[in-house]
Motif scaffolding. Structure first.
Motif, short mmCIF file in Angstrom:
data_model
loop_
_atom_site.label_atom_id
_atom_site.label_comp_id
_atom_site.label_asym_id
_atom_site.label_seq_id
_atom_site.Cartn_x
_atom_site.Cartn_y
_atom_site.Cartn_z
N LEU A 265 0.83 -1.21 0.00
CA LEU A 265 0.00 0.00 0.00
C LEU A 265 0.87 1.26 0.00
O LEU A 265 0.56 2.24 -0.70
CB LEU A 265 -0.92 0.00 1.22
CG LEU A 265 -2.12 -0.96 1.16
CD1 LEU A 265 -2.82 -1.03 2.51
CD2 LEU A 265 -3.11 -0.54 0.08
N LYS A 266 1.94 1.24 0.76
CA LYS A 266 2.82 2.41 0.81
C LYS A 266 3.45 2.68 -0.55
O LYS A 266 3.57 3.84 -0.97
CB LYS A 266 3.91 2.20 1.87
CG LYS A 266 4.81 3.42 2.06
CD LYS A 266 5.81 3.20 3.20
CE LYS A 266 6.67 4.44 3.41
NZ LYS A 266 7.62 4.28 4.53
N ILE A 268 2.21 1.82 -3.51
CA ILE A 268 1.18 2.28 -4.45
C ILE A 268 0.76 3.71 -4.13
O ILE A 268 0.70 4.57 -5.03
CB ILE A 268 -0.05 1.35 -4.42
CG1 ILE A 268 0.29 -0.05 -4.93
CG2 ILE A 268 -1.18 1.94 -5.27
CD1 ILE A 268 -0.85 -1.06 -4.78
N LEU A 269 0.45 3.97 -2.85
CA LEU A 269 -0.11 5.26 -2.45
C LEU A 269 0.96 6.30 -2.11
O LEU A 269 0.65 7.48 -1.91
CB LEU A 269 -1.03 5.08 -1.24
CG LEU A 269 -2.17 4.05 -1.43
CD1 LEU A 269 -2.96 3.90 -0.13
CD2 LEU A 269 -3.10 4.47 -2.56
N ARG A 270 2.23 5.82 -1.99
CA ARG A 270 3.37 6.69 -1.71
C ARG A 270 3.31 7.35 -0.33
O ARG A 270 3.86 8.43 -0.11
CB ARG A 270 3.52 7.75 -2.81
CG ARG A 270 3.83 7.13 -4.15
CD ARG A 270 3.87 8.11 -5.26
NE ARG A 270 4.04 7.45 -6.55
CZ ARG A 270 3.95 8.06 -7.72
NH1 ARG A 270 3.70 9.36 -7.77
NH2 ARG A 270 4.12 7.38 -8.83
N LYS A 271 2.62 6.68 0.59
CA LYS A 271 2.60 7.13 1.98
C LYS A 271 2.00 6.02 2.84
O LYS A 271 1.31 5.13 2.32
CB LYS A 271 1.78 8.42 2.15
CG LYS A 271 0.32 8.26 1.77
CD LYS A 271 -0.44 9.57 1.98
CE LYS A 271 -1.92 9.40 1.58
NZ LYS A 271 -2.70 10.63 1.81
N ASP A 272 2.27 6.07 4.12
CA ASP A 272 1.64 5.12 5.04
C ASP A 272 0.20 5.55 5.29
O ASP A 272 -0.07 6.71 5.62
CB ASP A 272 2.39 5.09 6.38
CG ASP A 272 3.61 4.17 6.33
OD1 ASP A 272 3.52 3.12 5.68
OD2 ASP A 272 4.63 4.51 6.95
N VAL A 273 -0.72 4.60 5.14
CA VAL A 273 -2.13 4.91 5.43
C VAL A 273 -2.66 4.07 6.59
O VAL A 273 -3.60 4.48 7.27
CB VAL A 273 -3.01 4.70 4.19
CG1 VAL A 273 -2.74 5.75 3.14
CG2 VAL A 273 -2.84 3.30 3.61
N TYR A 274 -2.05 2.92 6.81
CA TYR A 274 -2.48 2.06 7.90
C TYR A 274 -1.27 1.63 8.73
O TYR A 274 -0.21 1.33 8.18
CB TYR A 274 -3.18 0.80 7.37
CG TYR A 274 -4.49 1.06 6.66
CD1 TYR A 274 -5.47 1.85 7.25
CD2 TYR A 274 -4.76 0.49 5.41
CE1 TYR A 274 -6.68 2.08 6.61
CE2 TYR A 274 -5.96 0.71 4.76
CZ TYR A 274 -6.92 1.51 5.37
OH TYR A 274 -8.11 1.74 4.74
N TYR A 275 -1.46 1.58 10.06
CA TYR A 275 -0.37 1.18 10.94
C TYR A 275 -0.63 -0.16 11.63
O TYR A 275 0.21 -0.64 12.38
CB TYR A 275 -0.15 2.28 11.98
CG TYR A 275 0.26 3.58 11.34
CD1 TYR A 275 1.57 3.81 10.93
CD2 TYR A 275 -0.69 4.57 11.10
CE1 TYR A 275 1.94 4.99 10.32
CE2 TYR A 275 -0.33 5.77 10.47
CZ TYR A 275 0.99 5.96 10.08
OH TYR A 275 1.35 7.14 9.46
#
Length: 492
Positions: A265-266, A268-275
């Motif tokens: 996900l990171k 693809i989305l270029r950032k952390d969205v879920y921890y």
């Protein structure tokens, strides 16, 4: 009956939470929808008051913004995998679900055959669908999965899959059962969307385990019991605790795959969205439990029924002994015994005293009635008739005359060549319907049938599929002793 769950509250919370998640990702969300959509009977048994069709009602409330992608694994088509509770193959279940979605005005935009590697049966199924005007896509095994993130998130990995065009903000990705490729389909779509400059995100919607109630709460343990054959284990989510300092419940498979999924996900989305894996979920069921004691009691009874279910499945050669071992461990942890199910005690006692097969039914007012196998009527048929007479407050008199029953039995045995010398529950209910034309007693019993819903039944033998199916259609929660009625191999 006491209610443990506020369905309306759940609907409102769930709709609001999903809408917030859509906004979080900029207007589009791929929602992996697990569990059963139309008939989540497990949830309704452990959470009295839970509507088995609540997920569908949720989608109906949002239907102008919803479209559905159906996934099915090519391996499941090839192996003719069966959905045990309905007796339908996964490919037939896909057809059934699509029809039901569309009858409710929900848009099913496409079908994806996942894990495809040239299986001929999958090609035939795709052709059948395309002949009916459906959009069908094939997705292969993802190259590089699970370790090579750079390959997975590239034109060689997710990019090698066909892009499925979607037009609505909420895309539900669902399937006839687990391990159907829902997650891979969601992530593949995310890759393609972001490559096209379209903002989109991913979330997961499963009812169990419930993340914000205790790990060993009977409701969550009942989920472990329901999945004893696939060895799901509830765990404290370590990623959630490490990041937020709060306890949350998840299960082993989601926890094990999270590091890989987080990195995908990171990238693809270029950032952390879920921890944490708990972060990915959108389930709000825990907030709608309004009577914890009732939920616990219902869950303990469901766990006992699951034990009997696995014992019968093992007897029929449908599962391994590992599932029974797992259930024994769960019962030991809860200090439960199969004999703790009061309705099982009542059925076995009646059978021992009469020397005949028996079925006991526990009514909503806690009263237990028993039916034993008779000369013409099977034990399930006798038990249901006795239950209906009790509900309708009718004295213990014969409800159906032999002049109705005997011709039906003659037709079954002499013309249709049935090997059974007893009328099934279906036969008995049809005969009751006929009697209702001229008998007020029969009419009153017929009108009482809806009150059998959520009652419990226990059989001293493994029921024939037709009787088992009818009891379930009546909404009765069933358990059985792991014993065959006779020694016939084919019949059993």
């Amino acid at each position: 009956m006491k209610k443990a769950f506020d369905n309306e509250k759940y609907l409102k919370l769930q709709q609001k939470h999903i809408q917030e998640r859509i906004k979080m990702f900029g207007g589009k969300l791929y929602l992996e929808l697990g569990g059963k959509l139309f008939d989540d009977l497990h949830a309704s048994r452990v959470l009295p008051g839970f509507d088995p069709g609540v997920k569908i009602k949720l989608l109906e409330k949002m239907k102008d913004n919803v479209e559905i992608i159906m996934c099915i694994s090519a391996n499941h088509i090839e192996k003719n995998k069966i959905r045990a509770d309905l007796g339908l193959s996964y490919d037939d279940e896909v057809l059934r679900l699509i029809d039901k979605f569309r009858q409710l005005g929900l848009l099913v935009s496409s079908i994806v055959i996942t894990l495809f590697k040239g299986q001929s049966s999958a090609i035939k199924f795709a052709q059948l669908l395309r002949n009916r005007g459906e959009k069908v896509y094939f997705h292969k095994y993802t190259k590089g999965y699970p370790n090579d993130i750079d390959v997975i998130v590239s034109d060689e990995g997710y990019g090698a899959n066909d892009y499925i065009e979607t037009s609505r903000p909420l895309v539900i990705v669902t399937a006839p059962g687990p391990s159907s490729g829902k997650l891979a389909t969601c992530l593949s779509q995310l890759y393609h969307e972001h490559k096209r400059g379209i903002k989109a995100g991913y979330a997961k919607y499963e009812t169990f385990p419930i993340w914000n109630i205790p790990l060993k709460h009977p409701v969550n343990v009942a989920y472990e019991a329901a999945t004893a054959d696939i060895k799901d284990v509830n765990m404290i989510d370590p990623y959630h605790f490490n990041h937020y300092g709060k306890l949350a419940v998840n299960y082993n498979r989601d926890i094990e795959v999270f590091p890989v999924l987080k990195n995908i996900l990171k990238k693809i989305l270029r950032k952390d969205v879920y921890y944490s894996p708990t972060d990915m979920g959108v389930n709000m069921a825990g907030y709608a439990i309004v009577d914890d004691k009732t939920a616990q009691e219902a869950s303990l009874r469901e766990i006992l029924r699951r034990y009997y279910s696995y014992a019968c499945a093992y007897k029929k050669g449908q599962t391994s002994y590992d599932a029974i071992d797992r259930m024994k461990m769960i019962l030991n942890e809860l200090e439960l015994s199969p004999n703790d199910l009061d309705i099982a005690k009542a059925a076995k006692k009646a059978s021992k005293e009469s020397g005949k097969p028996c079925v006991a039914i526990k009514l909503r007012d806690e009263k237990i009635v028993v039916g034993k196998s008779k000369e013409i009527i099977s034990a399930p048929g006798a038990a249901v008739l006795n239950a209906l007479k009790t509900i309708a407050k009718i004295e213990d008199i014969p409800l159906i005359s032999d002049e109705i029953l005997l011709p039906i039995l003659k037709l079954k045995t002499e013309v249709l060549k049935s090997t059974s010398s007893h009328l099934s529950l279906d036969d008995v209910l049809i005969a009751l319907s006929i009697m209702a034309i001229k008998s007020n007693y029969a009419k009153r019993c017929l009108e009482a049938i809806p009150q059998l819903k959520t009652c419990e039944a226990h059989s001293t033998f493994i029921l024939q599929p037709a009787d088992e199916s009818t009891l379930k259609k009546l909404g009765i929660y069933l358990s059985s002793e792991p014993q065959f009625l006779n020694n016939n191999l084919f019949e059993n």
